[in-house]
Scaffold this active site. Structure first.
Site, PDB file in Angstrom:
ATOM      1  N   CYS B 240       0.810  -1.213   0.000  1.00 10.91           N
ATOM      2  CA  CYS B 240       0.000   0.000   0.000  1.00 10.91           C
ATOM      3  C   CYS B 240       0.849   1.271   0.000  1.00 10.91           C
ATOM      4  O   CYS B 240       0.317   2.375   0.076  1.00 10.91           O
ATOM      5  CB  CYS B 240      -0.951   0.005   1.200  1.00 10.91           C
ATOM      6  SG  CYS B 240      -0.150   0.414   2.744  1.00 10.91           S
ATOM      7  N   CYS B 262       2.613  -3.776   5.660  1.00 12.23           N
ATOM      8  CA  CYS B 262       2.111  -3.283   6.933  1.00 12.23           C
ATOM      9  C   CYS B 262       1.772  -4.462   7.841  1.00 12.23           C
ATOM     10  O   CYS B 262       1.157  -5.432   7.399  1.00 12.23           O
ATOM     11  CB  CYS B 262       0.831  -2.480   6.737  1.00 12.23           C
ATOM     12  SG  CYS B 262       1.054  -0.971   5.805  1.00 12.23           S
TER      13      CYS B 262
END
Lengths: 256, 289
Positions: B240, B262
């Site tokens: 992302c 993440c």
């Protein structure tokens, strides 16, 4: 002159058995006092009562604090007593592993008391630790080694460095040379004598080794069955013992 | 459902735990002993956190469970199912939709709000334990505020590694009084401990509950010449492209290829839904859940 430590009629009983009883003496700044006697004579009980590790049953232990003068350490509250224990007092155990953190490096061991009183600068702590290792004749490159990697004599010297780093005024020693061989003992005694004179320390040394008190102590207290049977200047007591037990003790030393 | 009391524990137990929680909130960072119960899962799987959650859940709550940042690992899934079954509360993976968040090892990237409660699972609540094995002694040290030993641990870190190498469970001082173990969250998350939500910590095996009220001052311990630094992998998320979130490293083949993503799966997914694409990511497909 006010005494640094003033002991009044101290007694500690274990049930009906006597730990120590009727002990009174004054200790002046810069003075070293030896307590000798056989095993079970109450030496260690007395020392632990003086150092606040045991609560005596009667009596008072007055200590000349920096801020407020003479205070009774028996009745003072615990935070104050523990504060004394890591600033003005030091306690050298017979077995170094009782007085050291074995899983912490030599530098960390010496630095602990500094950090306990608020030192928060790593560089300064490390410098003080290195300085003190040097003063007890441990090479600086051993600073990051753990005490488990040290010999018995080195562990004992490390314990001394750890105790003296905050500049205490009174040192309690419980058989500091016990369990060390004679040549190591001699070096340790030499070192202790130097530090005591240099820092003008007062000390109370418990031992059964008369050679240790001959070298270090100004005054001597002979204990038997929990009672003090004879006191006096070290040389006086050792060369001209008056009490039958003191005579026995002195005559029992093996001559080589 | 009807076989269980609401949220598994009986009402007396929940009252006992709530009293411990209130005491903890009144003395931030202080470890309150409580009578931890046997839970239908092994110690180390979050028995402390589960008991705290059970005591604070209401039928109107929405629960989110995080395990190492992820909502879809075994621990997270099983605890979420446990409360779906025993309390019939609604559950969510979205941080913003949850009113109670139980977590292991992470604080969500998304800033928490005043109407949320975060519950941490704690394995060893005593920050001084590794240097001082005696519980009697550590309690005395907390009582008398003798915390020099905590710095001995940091000193050892610097002397061995050249820097404070403690990367998780990094000790903090709460409101200038108690030194506390923030549970094994990465030190990257330490600054987030000063937050708007109520933070509760439960250690089941060790039988301790502690808490941080909202907006409480939480300071990570350090030395003047070695200040505290929150750290993360020096990389952006490959999925992302987030630059400021805590990353997991994943080895993808036997040649040592790796990618970073993440650790907070909800944060990553919501960013991808918004159209952010990382170096190795693809455009998000499927409906927003």
């Amino acid at each position: 002159m006010t005494p640094l430590l003033k002991v009044e009629d101290l007694a500690k009983f274990y049930g009906k058995r006597v730990g120590c009883a009727g002990v009174s003496f004054d200790l002046y700044p810069g003075e070293v006092m030896g307590i000798v006697g056989e095993s079970g004579s109450g030496k260690s009980t007395l020392l632990n009562c003086l150092a606040g590790h045991l609560a005596p049953d009667t009596g008072a232990v007055w200590f000349d604090t920096r801020a407020e003068g003479l205070r009774d350490t028996i009745t003072m509250n615990e935070p104050e007593r523990r504060m004394l224990g890591r600033t003005d007092w030091a306690f050298v155990h017979q077995h170094a592993r009782d007085g050291l953190r074995m899983n912490v490096s030599a530098g960390g061991n010496v630095g602990e008391r500094l950090m306990a009183v608020g030192a928060r600068h790593y560089g300064d702590i490390r410098m003080a630790a290195a300085d003190w290792l040097g003063r007890v004749e441990i090479h600086e490159d051993r600073i990051d080694d753990r005490p488990t990697a040290f010999s018995g004599g080195m562990q004992q010297r490390l314990q001394i460095a750890r105790n003296l780093v905050t500049g205490p005024r009174l040192v309690f020693m419980d058989e500091p040379t016990g369990g060390l061989d004679v040549s190591v003992q001699a070096r340790l005694l030499d070192l202790l004598r130097g530090l005591v004179r240099e820092m003008n320390l007062s000390a109370i040394i418990v031992t059964h080794d008369l050679a240790v008190v001959r070298l270090l102590a100004d005054r001597l207290m002979v204990m038997k069955d929990g009672h003090v049977v004879e006191t006096g200047l070290t040389d006086q007591v050792l060369d001209d013992p008056q009490h039958p037990y003191s005579q026995l003790l002195v005559s029992s030393v093996l001559q080589v | 459902m009807s076989e269980y009391n609401f949220a598994y524990l009986d009402e007396q137990t929940k009252r006992m735990i709530r009293r411990a929680i209130l005491k903890g909130l009144a003395t931030p960072g202080y470890q309150v002993p409580f009578a931890s119960r046997e839970m239908p899962m092994p110690y180390g799987w979050g028995t402390g956190g589960v008991q705290v959650s059970a005591a604070i859940l209401t039928p109107a709550d929405t629960l989110k469970v995080i395990d190492q940042g992820a909502d879809d690992t075994t621990n997270a899934v099983s605890i979420r199912r446990f409360f779906e079954k025993t309390a019939a509360v609604s559950v969510t993976e979205a941080t913003g939709d949850a009113s109670v968040i139980q977590t292991r090892h992470r604080i969500p990237e998304e800033r928490l709000r005043e109407d949320q409660i975060i519950v941490y699972q704690v394995p060893i609540p005593e920050p001084l334990r590794f240097l001082e094995p005696s519980e009697v002694e550590t309690r005395k040290m907390h009582g008398l505020e003798e915390y020099g030993l905590m710095h001995v641990k940091l000193y050892e870190d610097i002397s061995q590694h050249g820097a404070i190498a403690t990367a998780y469970a990094y000790p903090v001082k709460v409101e200038g009084r108690y030194v506390m173990d923030p549970s094994p969250i990465p030190k990257f998350d330490n600054p987030k401990l000063e937050m708007a939500a109520i933070q509760l910590f439960g250690a089941g095996r060790e039988q301790r509950i502690y808490a941080i009220p909202p907006y409480t001052k939480v300071v990570s311990l350090d030395f003047e010449d070695h200040p505290f630094e929150p750290t993360k992998a020096d990389h952006a998320c490959d999925l992302c492209a987030a630059e400021n979130s805590y990353l997991d490293e994943l080895i993808t083949d036997d040649q040592g290829s790796r990618m970073f993503m993440c650790s907070d799966t909800d944060y990553c997914a919501s960013r991808r839904r918004q159209g952010h694409v990382g170096v190795k990511g693809t455009v998000f497909e499927g409906s927003a859940t």
